[in-house]
Design a protein around this motif. Structure first.
Motif: not given
Length: 429
Positions: A95-97, A99-104, A202-209, A232-234
């Motif tokens: 999610v940090a990756i 958010l960084g792309a969205v900020w750019w 994806a952040f919430t889904e990744n927590i579950l996976y 695979l996911r992160g």
């Protein structure tokens, strides 16, 4: 000194180095400039109720907070505190990756923070909660009466997940359009909000996976399965959901820029459908790829490099083109306002270039926080003015668009006066 005749008319105030480009009053000379949007004239101003928008936002955030509590109690809490903490920590990287792309992408024409926060929370809470509510009945509806395990898994991964998840994520974009066109006014805006919503999902889904994978790894006494899921996911696919939903945001943004109701429907549904197809291609690939027991990831990595990476690079190229297009649009529209006397050429250069904007804010900050806030508001209002005018020129000007233009110009003038008052010396040398 002449003592005869009429006294000379005062000319424009000379600009010194401390206030260059920030004259209080600028004569408007070009009749073919921004005035094409319509003369001010007498008008009946509609009573504005900003509290209604804030009330809607407040109720929406309360509803999302309630959904977050329910997700935590019924979905995340059963994993256990330790497992949930590990999964949450692992989900921070992808999610940090994103958010960084969205900020750019967003920093050139920045959006209101409250709407950006809403988009992320909608993706992380609202769309996930609705997917849980709708997903199971939808899977039961599309499944045969007694499906075998493989059929049920395929229908859930390749049909139910793309259709339900992409629809629920795109519902957040529809909500932003309903609240106001100012939030999604062009293609970049649609991509930014769509990527934020998808990043939250994806952040919430990744927590579950990650939580389920870590729980299984603990039960089996080995962590290889957890690290494979994380890889695979992160690592390989942090932008998967963002790429799917961005297509719907791109279509809605193009329609918003052209101000066409037919395009809203056509491009919105088209982008949503294409996102569903890419999502189904991503999820369904695991059912068709050959699996080598000695190298189980080999087939997937070959598919990933030959299919998914080119698709992602095409989407990146589209976003880069849109960023370049935004800069050209802003320069062209501000140059038009400059010919009408609203901006000096040096101001247009400053407002178009990101580096020059940062230098202007740094210069204003030397005169205090209020001067910096005024400079920042001036830049944002000018960017909004240029993009709004570009959109209006593709559609039919209305009283609302004319009123909006005048409001932005008045705001820019007010910011100019504020900056000039705070940065000009009290006693001139």
């Amino acid at each position: 000194m002449s003592t005869t005749g009429a006294p000379p008319r005062p000319g424009p105030r000379p600009q010194g180095p401390q206030d260059a480009g920030y004259g209080y009053d600028v004569e408007r000379l070009d009749p073919r400039g921004p005035g094409r949007m319509g003369a001010a004239g007498p008008q009946r101003r509609r009573r504005r109720r900003p509290w209604a928008r804030w009330a809607l936002f407040g109720l929406s955030f309360l509803a999302l907070a309630g959904g977050a509590v329910l997700l935590y109690v019924f979905v995340i809490l059963p994993l256990g505190f330790g497992t949930s903490l590990v999964a949450f920590t692992a989900a921070l990287l992808p999610v940090a990756i994103v958010l960084g792309a969205v900020w750019w992408v967003d920093r050139y024409t920045p959006q209101p923070r409250v709407s950006l926060i809403y988009a992320f929370i909608w993706g992380a809470v609202g769309s996930v909660a609705l997917t849980f509510v709708i997903g199971t009945p939808f899977t039961a509806w599309i499944s045969p009466s007694e499906p075998d395990q493989v059929t049920a898994q395929f229908l859930g991964a390749a049909i139910q997940a793309p259709v339900v998840e992409e629809t629920m994520k795109s519902a957040g974009l529809i909500g932003l359009l309903i609240w106001g066109r100012r939030y999604i006014a062009g293609p970049i805006d649609g991509v930014v909000y769509a990527a934020l919503i998808a990043g939250g999902f994806a952040f919430t889904e990744n927590i579950l996976y990650f939580g389920n994978s870590f729980h299984q790894a603990q039960a089996a006494g080995e962590v290889a399965g957890f690290w494979q899921t994380f890889f695979l996911r992160g690592v390989l696919s942090p932008f998967a959901h963002a790429s799917f939903t961005a297509l719907c945001g791109l279509g809605l943004g193009i329609a918003a820029e052209r101000r066409s109701l037919m395009l809203y429907f056509g491009l919105g549904v088209g982008g949503l459908s294409l996102g569903m197809i890419l999502h189904a291609l991503w999820n369904g690939s695991s059912f068709f790829l050959p699996v080598d027991p000695a190298n189980p990831l080999g087939g997937f990595l070959r598919y990933y490099l030959t299919v998914q990476v080119p698709i992602f690079l095409i989407l990146v190229a589209i976003v880069l083109f849109l960023r370049w297009r935004e800069r050209r649009i802003l320069r062209r529209q501000l140059a038009e306002y400059g010919r009408a006397g609203w901006f000096a050429p040096a101001e247009v250069d400053m407002l178009v270039k990101l580096g020059a904007r940062r230098k202007a804010e740094k210069w204003a900050s030397r005169h205090g926080a209020v001067a910096r806030m005024g400079m920042r508001d001036l830049i944002r209002a000018t960017v909004e003015l240029g993009m709004e005018r570009h959109s209006v020129l593709h559609g039919k000007p209305s009283e609302r668009t004319r009123r909006r233009e005048r409001e932005l110009l008045e705001r820019i003038t007010t910011d100019r006066r504020l900056i000039g008052a705070l940065t000009a010396p009290v006693v001139r040398r």
